[in-house]
Write an enzyme that holds these catalytic residues in place. Sequence first.
Site, PDB file in Angstrom:
ATOM      1  N   GLY A  88       0.846  -1.182   0.000  1.00 60.83           N
ATOM      2  CA  GLY A  88       0.000   0.000   0.000  1.00 60.83           C
ATOM      3  C   GLY A  88       0.888   1.240   0.000  1.00 60.83           C
ATOM      4  N   GLY A  89       0.287   2.382  -0.206  1.00 64.84           N
ATOM      5  CA  GLY A  89       1.051   3.628  -0.176  1.00 64.84           C
ATOM      6  C   GLY A  89       1.550   4.020  -1.552  1.00 64.84           C
ATOM      7  CB  THR A  92       8.414   6.124  -0.228  1.00 62.70           C
ATOM      8  OG1 THR A  92       9.141   6.774   0.822  1.00 62.70           O
ATOM      9  CG2 THR A  92       8.711   4.642  -0.154  1.00 62.70           C
ATOM     10  N   GLY A 155       4.311   1.077   4.589  1.00 62.93           N
ATOM     11  CA  GLY A 155       3.668   0.555   3.380  1.00 62.93           C
ATOM     12  C   GLY A 155       3.628  -0.952   3.494  1.00 62.93           C
ATOM     13  CB  CYS A 184       3.921   9.258   1.236  1.00 67.30           C
ATOM     14  SG  CYS A 184       5.396   8.556   1.996  1.00 67.30           S
TER      15      CYS A 184
END
Lengths: 320, 157
Positions: A88-89, A92, A155, A184
């Site tokens: 997820g996320g 980065t 994440g 993010c």
Amino acid sequence: MSSVANRVVSVVNLGRMGFMAAYDVQMRYVRNHLEEMAGKPHVHGENMLLLVEHTPVYTTGTRDKVYSADYEKMLKKTGAEFLRTNRGGLVTFHGPGQLVAYPILNLHHFKPSMKWYVCQLEETLIGTLRRFGITGRRTDQTGVWVDHRKIASIGLHGTRFVTSHGVALNTDVDLSWFSYIEACGLPGVEMTSLSKELDRNVPYQDAVKPFLRTFQEVFDCELEYKMLEEKELKSVSVPAPEHRGPELSAATPTPTDLKEVGLRHMSTLAGAQASFFLPFFKPLLSSSPSSLSKTELSVPKEKEPKKIDDVVPGKERAMW
Amino acid sequence: MAASLARTALLPTYRCLSRINVSPARFMSFSRCLEARWFTKEHEWVNIEGQKGTVGISNYAQEKLGEIVYVEMPEVGATVESDDVVGCLESVKAASDVMSPCGGTVSEINEELKSDPSLINSSPLDKGWLYKLDLAEDVKTDELMDAEAYDEFCQNH
């Protein structure tokens, strides 16, 4: 099996390792959990906590369609890798000077809830910061913040409540790596690190013990320190010389070399072995990850991002 | 509340089911005796109506996941098997796999979830359905639980 026995988490410090090599190690442990849950005999799913310091890499999560091929090209010009993952996320950065922790837990042994798990990880990071005298906080954006500066990211991925991926805490990472992305997916977010907050150098190693102690408290478990076992080495080791393709140089160490050097050092070599996964992960990896093509035992601690000449500020940023 | 309403609506069907299930002619009229909402241990549900199934996640699951921000679904026309990973739900920085409760061919996906993924949280058994499929010939419900058994499973979890 008593509930206490279920709550043993084995800690393995992978040292400095490329993203894909560490991901392969993660997946081995995830598979063990899934196979044990599926009733496969002679398989034991172990709750693990993998600690690693990555070579420079930008990663995205499942929502990766917003990041075009041009965006990918732009980021690769910095000299870092670019990988699309299933966590997820949003986008980065991971690199030297950042404590990355991957708990591979079967949440059925704890609490089968991803929401709870995220909360516990935030609590662990906040507790770690507290040990440094820093007040971390949660906001409606997942991660851990010091005032309005983001110091740690989360994440995750869950499959049948077996977790993978994890958290990243900035210790003394070169924050200029983040200037090329909207970290993010947050426009204008200011990233910070333990070193920046405390105004002194806080290396990766200094954050490990506080993090582990807090993890133990928050997750109410026992930690056992382990080395990567030889059978797990297979996922990051070099095949026998006769099976090697022509593209691999003779300089690549053999499994015997790894044994001689010792398991603790295998992680710095494993960065080079990650080039092994190229045929398997072609859709994911760039054509030549410059940061992984050399075998270096003395990987420089700080890697300066290369200057980008032809990036139009703002225009190349992620739009979402 | 939606869950309890759904349960009440299904109760008469259970009584019919329990009689039909013991009949040796079960596989002859399988589509009738399978008609119901069935749940998996991974907290997905499939609502079987004739040869078609609608799949979603349970209220228990959406609570445990948190607010859903992104839904990845199978392609229309894809053939899936029972227990295959067919999609992913992203919530609070965690992407969780969705397993297919049964096999078949995906006929439709819930397009509304693209613009409003939180429908899964607000209406997991109704408006938050994920995808529909044309069921495979040999679909079985041995591994699945009816709503009562599922509620018990969640409580003992």
